[in-house]
Scaffold this active site. Structure first.
Site, short mmCIF file in Angstrom:
data_model
loop_
_atom_site.label_atom_id
_atom_site.label_comp_id
_atom_site.label_asym_id
_atom_site.label_seq_id
_atom_site.Cartn_x
_atom_site.Cartn_y
_atom_site.Cartn_z
N HIS A 1 -1.98 -2.34 -10.08
CA HIS A 1 -3.04 -1.79 -9.24
C HIS A 1 -4.23 -2.72 -9.23
O HIS A 1 -4.54 -3.32 -10.26
CB HIS A 1 -3.47 -0.39 -9.73
CG HIS A 1 -4.13 0.39 -8.66
ND1 HIS A 1 -5.48 0.29 -8.39
CD2 HIS A 1 -3.61 1.26 -7.76
CE1 HIS A 1 -5.76 1.07 -7.37
NE2 HIS A 1 -4.66 1.67 -6.96
N ASP B 1 2.51 5.59 -6.56
CA ASP B 1 3.74 5.57 -5.76
C ASP B 1 5.01 5.65 -6.58
O ASP B 1 6.08 5.93 -6.04
CB ASP B 1 3.77 4.30 -4.89
CG ASP B 1 2.71 4.36 -3.82
OD1 ASP B 1 2.69 5.35 -3.08
OD2 ASP B 1 1.87 3.44 -3.75
N HIS C 1 0.87 -1.19 0.00
CA HIS C 1 0.00 0.00 0.00
C HIS C 1 0.90 1.23 0.00
O HIS C 1 1.73 1.38 -0.89
CB HIS C 1 -0.93 -0.12 1.22
CG HIS C 1 -2.07 0.85 1.29
ND1 HIS C 1 -2.41 1.71 0.28
CD2 HIS C 1 -2.97 1.11 2.30
CE1 HIS C 1 -3.45 2.45 0.65
NE2 HIS C 1 -3.81 2.10 1.87
C1 LIG Z 1 -0.85 -3.07 -6.06
C2 LIG Z 1 -0.86 -4.58 -5.93
C3 LIG Z 1 -0.72 -4.93 -4.45
C4 LIG Z 1 -2.19 -5.10 -6.48
O1 LIG Z 1 -2.21 -6.42 -6.17
P1 LIG Z 1 -3.31 -7.48 -6.68
O2 LIG Z 1 -4.48 -6.83 -7.28
O3 LIG Z 1 -3.51 -8.39 -5.55
O4 LIG Z 1 -2.56 -8.19 -7.86
P2 LIG Z 1 -1.57 -9.41 -7.72
O5 LIG Z 1 -0.50 -9.12 -6.72
O6 LIG Z 1 -2.39 -10.65 -7.51
O7 LIG Z 1 -0.93 -9.40 -9.16
C5 LIG Z 1 -1.51 -10.00 -10.33
C6 LIG Z 1 -0.36 -10.50 -11.23
O8 LIG Z 1 0.44 -9.36 -11.63
C7 LIG Z 1 1.75 -9.50 -11.12
N1 LIG Z 1 2.15 -8.20 -10.57
C8 LIG Z 1 1.33 -7.30 -9.99
N2 LIG Z 1 2.04 -6.24 -9.58
C9 LIG Z 1 3.31 -6.48 -9.93
C10 LIG Z 1 4.49 -5.75 -9.78
N3 LIG Z 1 4.49 -4.56 -9.18
N4 LIG Z 1 5.63 -6.28 -10.25
C11 LIG Z 1 5.63 -7.49 -10.85
N5 LIG Z 1 4.54 -8.22 -11.02
C12 LIG Z 1 3.39 -7.73 -10.56
C13 LIG Z 1 1.67 -10.50 -9.98
O9 LIG Z 1 2.90 -11.15 -9.77
C14 LIG Z 1 0.59 -11.43 -10.49
O10 LIG Z 1 1.15 -12.28 -11.47
P3 LIG Z 1 0.72 -13.81 -11.56
O11 LIG Z 1 -0.75 -13.77 -11.87
O12 LIG Z 1 1.58 -14.33 -12.66
O13 LIG Z 1 1.01 -14.39 -10.22
C15 LIG Z 1 0.29 -5.20 -6.77
O14 LIG Z 1 0.22 -4.77 -8.10
C16 LIG Z 1 1.64 -4.88 -6.16
O15 LIG Z 1 2.09 -5.59 -5.25
N6 LIG Z 1 2.31 -3.79 -6.63
C17 LIG Z 1 3.57 -3.39 -6.06
C18 LIG Z 1 3.32 -2.63 -4.77
C19 LIG Z 1 2.72 -1.26 -5.04
O16 LIG Z 1 3.17 -0.53 -5.89
N7 LIG Z 1 1.73 -0.90 -4.22
C20 LIG Z 1 1.08 0.40 -4.31
C21 LIG Z 1 -0.30 0.30 -4.90
S1 LIG Z 1 -0.97 1.90 -5.21
#
Ligand SMILES: CC(C)(COP(=O)(O)OP(=O)(O)OC[C@H]1O[C@@H](n2cnc3c(N)ncnc32)[C@H](O)[C@@H]1OP(=O)(O)O)[C@@H](O)C(=O)NCCC(=O)NCCS
Length: 380
Positions: A265, A316, A225
């Site tokens: 996201h 971010d 987050h």
């Molecule tokens: C924002 C976030 C938590 C959303 O998570 P979510 O909706 O649960 O999506 P998931 O984590 O299940 O990701 C879906 C797929 O995309 C990939 N993915 C998502 N964000 C990624 C990232 N930042 N880098 C690499 N791969 C990513 C995941 O590995 C997953 O791949 P898979 O299906 O092959 O396992 C996620 O994109 C993330 O962890 N981003 C990095 C942290 C971040 O920037 N947070 C701030 C959000 S405003």
């Protein structure tokens, strides 16, 4: 199990609508974000953080008088009880500002005469107070930990300018003030993000505003987050100090199955509209300060991750380089997110308590089938 209305829980509650709300509108396919129906691009181009606060708390843009009153009230609340300053002085030096903020906001409730009042008016007063005090806590703690004198607030300044003054000891340039003001507008609210949901859940038990904001701060700090902006800058710093190629660095992370902070996201399937502004700010500030390298590195990473993983930069990603160029330390990035998001959190707490019902969902039970036998200790 008669009260369970969905058969299975999607992991992470993806796609679940958990409340009605009149505060924030998001269209994740079109990349639209609007507060009270007003597009974030309009607000970023024409508004101020104070005006945005009024909009979030009251549901419409203020008149000239209402805006002046909001600015004045936020400025009047730029005060911390001496006991809070003592608390900030007594914190062990290794404690990170986000944890200090969480604890200090909890302590603010001891000195808030309206702590126990959950009526609409009192909640608006507390929203104003918390917005002013959270900015002060972040700035004051940073001065204390660096052994620098605390800077008195200047009540003639905007929220953004006063924060930078109290942090750096000098009045910001108009460019720096406006850059932070826009960043505060962009971060102010985002519907049912994790920390706002946490705030609403806490408020819905008829706890109190301070407890709700403490829940939210604890939630915001996680790297999935609000903690992501700090993680982004650690990567940029590491690339900068090692002289690595940004794309090769990120490829290495992906090869190790690591997520790249600042990308992806849950709701947006296209460009995060906040990233559009922050990208430009990072570039413009970098160019004007001779620090264009942070934007260049970021841009190279963005282009690669977009092409290779089909992931867009989120709020971010470019806030990291933007805050760094504004002279904000990396471990203050997430607290600065809270300096802004408190406006949205408090708006949601007000909305929740104006028409409250306890938030208590169900779990999709996947444990051992009922009934299991109870085995005496000697037979286990
Ligand atoms: C924002 C976030 C938590 C959303 O998570 P979510 O909706 O649960 O999506 P998931 O984590 O299940 O990701 C879906 C797929 O995309 C990939 N993915 C998502 N964000 C990624 C990232 N930042 N880098 C690499 N791969 C990513 C995941 O590995 C997953 O791949 P898979 O299906 O092959 O396992 C996620 O994109 C993330 O962890 N981003 C990095 C942290 C971040 O920037 N947070 C701030 C959000 S405003």
């Amino acid at each position: 199990m008669s009260s369970v209305t969905t058969a299975h829980a999607p992991k992470g509650l993806e796609g679940i609508v958990a409340t009605t709300s009149g505060i924030c509108y998001i269209d994740g396919d079109q990349g639209v974000l609007a507060y009270r129906g007003i597009d974030i691009h309009e607000l970023a181009d024409h508004s101020t953080f104070e005006e945005t606060c009024y909009l979030l708390w009251s549901g419409r843009l203020p008149t000239r008088n209402e805006l002046k009153e909001t600015r004045d009230r936020l400025a009047e609340e730029r005060k911390l009880d001496p006991a809070i300053i003592n608390l900030l002085r007594s914190v062990p030096r290794h404690v990170v500002p986000m944890d200090v903020l969480r604890t200090a906001v909890s302590a603010l409730s001891f000195y808030d005469a309206e702590e126990k009042n959950n009526d609409h008016e009192s909640n608006v007063h507390k929203a104003i107070r918390l917005t002013s005090q959270i900015a002060m806590i972040v700035a004051v703690y940073d001065r204390i930990r660096k052994g620098k004198p605390i800077v008195e607030p200047d009540r003639s300044l905007s929220h953004a300018a006063n924060f930078l003054l109290m942090l750096n000891g000098t009045k910001p340039t108009p460019t720096a003030e406006r850059a932070l003001d826009i960043a505060l507008i962009l971060h102010a609210d985002h519907e049912l993000n994790a920390s706002t949901f946490a705030a609403r859940v806490t408020a819905a038990t008829l706890s109190d505003m301070h407890s709700a904001i403490v829940s939210a701060i604890g939630c915001l700090k996680g790297p999935l987050h609000g903690g992501a902006n700090e993680a982004v800058f650690h990567i940029l710093e590491s690339i900068n100090s090692s002289g690595s190629d940004p794309v090769e660095y990120v490829k290495g992370m992906l090869a190790q199955k690591k997520k790249i902070p600042g990308f992806g996201h849950r709701v947006y399937h296209t460009e995060d509209p906040r990233a559009t502004h922050l990208r430009k700010m990072s570039q413009d500030l970098g160019d004007s300060n001779g620090q264009g390298k942070w934007f260049e590195m970021s841009h190279a990473i963005e282009q690669f991750v977009k092409a290779d993983k089909k992931l867009n930069a989120n709020v971010d990603f470019y806030s990291a380089s933007t805050y760094h160029i504004l002279g904000i330390d990396v471990d203050l990035f997430t607290p600065v997110f809270a300096v802004s998001r408190v406006s949205g959190w408090t708006a949601h707490v007000i909305e929740q308590l104006d028409d409250n019902r306890l938030i208590r969902p169900r779990a999709d039970y996947i444990g051992p089938a009922y009934p299991q036998p109870w085995t005496p200790l000697e037979k286990r």
